[in-house]
Design a protein around this motif. Structure first.
Motif, PDB file in Angstrom:
ATOM      1  N   THR A   1      28.823 -38.999 -55.961  1.00  0.00           N
ATOM      2  CA  THR A   1      29.677 -40.189 -55.876  1.00  0.00           C
ATOM      3  C   THR A   1      28.879 -41.470 -55.693  1.00  0.00           C
ATOM      4  O   THR A   1      29.469 -42.530 -55.481  1.00  0.00           O
ATOM      5  CB  THR A   1      30.675 -40.050 -54.716  1.00  0.00           C
TER       6      THR A   1
ATOM      7  N   ARG B   1      29.909 -44.417 -58.120  1.00  0.00           N
ATOM      8  CA  ARG B   1      31.204 -44.993 -57.779  1.00  0.00           C
ATOM      9  C   ARG B   1      31.131 -45.817 -56.507  1.00  0.00           C
ATOM     10  O   ARG B   1      31.626 -46.955 -56.446  1.00  0.00           O
ATOM     11  CB  ARG B   1      32.229 -43.864 -57.614  1.00  0.00           C
ATOM     12  N   ASN B   2      30.504 -45.257 -55.475  1.00  0.00           N
ATOM     13  CA  ASN B   2      30.436 -45.954 -54.192  1.00  0.00           C
ATOM     14  C   ASN B   2      29.529 -47.176 -54.271  1.00  0.00           C
ATOM     15  O   ASN B   2      29.809 -48.212 -53.658  1.00  0.00           O
ATOM     16  CB  ASN B   2      29.977 -44.993 -53.103  1.00  0.00           C
ATOM     17  N   ARG B   3      28.431 -47.065 -55.023  1.00  0.00           N
ATOM     18  CA  ARG B   3      27.559 -48.226 -55.229  1.00  0.00           C
ATOM     19  C   ARG B   3      28.320 -49.352 -55.905  1.00  0.00           C
ATOM     20  O   ARG B   3      28.228 -50.526 -55.506  1.00  0.00           O
ATOM     21  CB  ARG B   3      26.355 -47.794 -56.070  1.00  0.00           C
ATOM     22  N   ASP B   4      29.107 -49.012 -56.929  1.00  0.00           N
ATOM     23  CA  ASP B   4      29.872 -50.038 -57.647  1.00  0.00           C
ATOM     24  C   ASP B   4      30.914 -50.685 -56.741  1.00  0.00           C
ATOM     25  O   ASP B   4      31.172 -51.897 -56.843  1.00  0.00           O
ATOM     26  CB  ASP B   4      30.553 -49.420 -58.869  1.00  0.00           C
ATOM     27  N   GLU B   5      31.513 -49.892 -55.853  1.00  0.00           N
ATOM     28  CA  GLU B   5      32.495 -50.459 -54.926  1.00  0.00           C
ATOM     29  C   GLU B   5      31.817 -51.401 -53.931  1.00  0.00           C
ATOM     30  O   GLU B   5      32.369 -52.464 -53.598  1.00  0.00           O
ATOM     31  CB  GLU B   5      33.221 -49.330 -54.186  1.00  0.00           C
ATOM     32  N   ILE B   6      30.641 -51.037 -53.461  1.00  0.00           N
ATOM     33  CA  ILE B   6      29.899 -51.932 -52.564  1.00  0.00           C
ATOM     34  C   ILE B   6      29.602 -53.248 -53.250  1.00  0.00           C
ATOM     35  O   ILE B   6      29.800 -54.339 -52.685  1.00  0.00           O
ATOM     36  CB  ILE B   6      28.601 -51.245 -52.094  1.00  0.00           C
TER      37      ILE B   6
ATOM     38  N   ARG C   1      31.220 -54.574 -55.782  1.00  0.00           N
ATOM     39  CA  ARG C   1      32.475 -55.296 -55.985  1.00  0.00           C
ATOM     40  C   ARG C   1      32.880 -56.057 -54.726  1.00  0.00           C
ATOM     41  O   ARG C   1      33.290 -57.228 -54.792  1.00  0.00           O
ATOM     42  CB  ARG C   1      33.579 -54.320 -56.393  1.00  0.00           C
ATOM     43  N   ILE C   2      32.749 -55.390 -53.575  1.00  0.00           N
ATOM     44  CA  ILE C   2      33.117 -56.050 -52.315  1.00  0.00           C
ATOM     45  C   ILE C   2      32.156 -57.188 -52.006  1.00  0.00           C
ATOM     46  O   ILE C   2      32.576 -58.291 -51.603  1.00  0.00           O
ATOM     47  CB  ILE C   2      33.144 -55.010 -51.177  1.00  0.00           C
TER      48      ILE C   2
ATOM     49  N   TYR D   1      20.847 -52.430 -54.959  1.00  0.00           N
ATOM     50  CA  TYR D   1      21.893 -51.541 -55.456  1.00  0.00           C
ATOM     51  C   TYR D   1      21.850 -51.332 -56.967  1.00  0.00           C
ATOM     52  O   TYR D   1      22.340 -50.310 -57.457  1.00  0.00           O
ATOM     53  CB  TYR D   1      23.268 -52.056 -55.012  1.00  0.00           C
TER      54      TYR D   1
END
Length: 234
Positions: free
Chosen positions: A87, A90-95, A97-98, A113
């Motif tokens: 994951t 996915r989690n890197r992309d969410e970080i 994005r935030i 990242y």
């Protein structure tokens, strides 16, 4: 000043092997999981998942996968704590994005990242790139401090370490709520993975039995190794 409530939770947390049938309120579980989400993880990638097993048939299968240990059978709540190696994107992309939602990315955030994380986590087809990266970082370490660029096995260990930190936080939060737990590493990993329908790169790190301890829930007094066995100074 130290917070006595925290130390009371630490001191009274025990590995409980027999539970009362009393239900655990959903709000208690929610608060404990939210506390666990605050646990530190490598690069903040949070590679964990809490699977609360509620279906009666799945619960019987999970009890069997846990070798029908008494904590699994007697606890009103059984949770599989899953580690995910796959994951990270996915989690890197969410970080990212935030971060971007808070304002322009700092160059260090973007580089870390977008460049370093893929370098560390990418192991290539069949994981063949991993040993090469590990060997190159070991050679570089002979000349200057160099991080381990990691094989697939290294990433697996790192993900389990992060997941264990979340588990410890979750168990302490439960104790602060007046509830108990038992982490179980003794289980059939193949049956557990099939039961939870986990993808490649995911595996159960441990099962957690949750509830209130019965009078026979704590089997013996706590035993600690001598302090000088576990603390060393250079």
């Amino acid at each position: 000043m130290p917070d006595p409530a925290f130390y009371e939770a630490v001191e009274t947390r025990r590995t409980v092997r027999d539970f009362l049938p009393d239900t655990v309120p959903q709000e208690v579980l929610d608060r404990a999981v939210d506390a666990a989400r605050l646990a530190p993880s490598s690069s903040n990638l949070q590679p964990w998942e809490f699977v609360v097993i509620r279906d009666p048939g799945a619960r019987r299968a999970a009890n069997a996968a846990c070798l029908d240990q008494l904590p699994a059978k007697s606890a009103p709540v059984l949770i599989a704590l899953v580690t995910h190696r796959g994951t990270w994107r996915r989690n890197r992309d969410e970080i990212l994005r935030i971060f971007e939602g808070r304002g322009p990315l700092r160059p260090s955030q973007s580089a870390y990242y977008r460049k370093i994380i893929p370098l560390v986590y990418t192991t290539g087809p069949f994981g063949l790139l991993g040993p090469l990266k590990r060997a190159l970082s070991r050679v570089a370490s002979l000349f200057r401090p160099t991080p381990n660029l990691m094989s697939r096995a290294d990433i697996r260990v790192m993900a389990h370490k992060s997941t264990a930190l979340a588990a410890a936080t979750f168990m302490l939060a439960l104790r602060a709520e007046g509830y108990d737990s038992c982490p179980m590493e003794g289980f059939d990993p193949w049956r557990a993975k099939a039961l939870l329908d986990l993808p490649r790169g995911a595996e159960v790190s441990m099962f957690l039995a949750v509830g209130k301890r019965s009078e026979k829930g704590v089997w013996w007094d706590r035993v600690l190794m001598p302090r000088d066995w576990v603390v060393r100074e250079l």
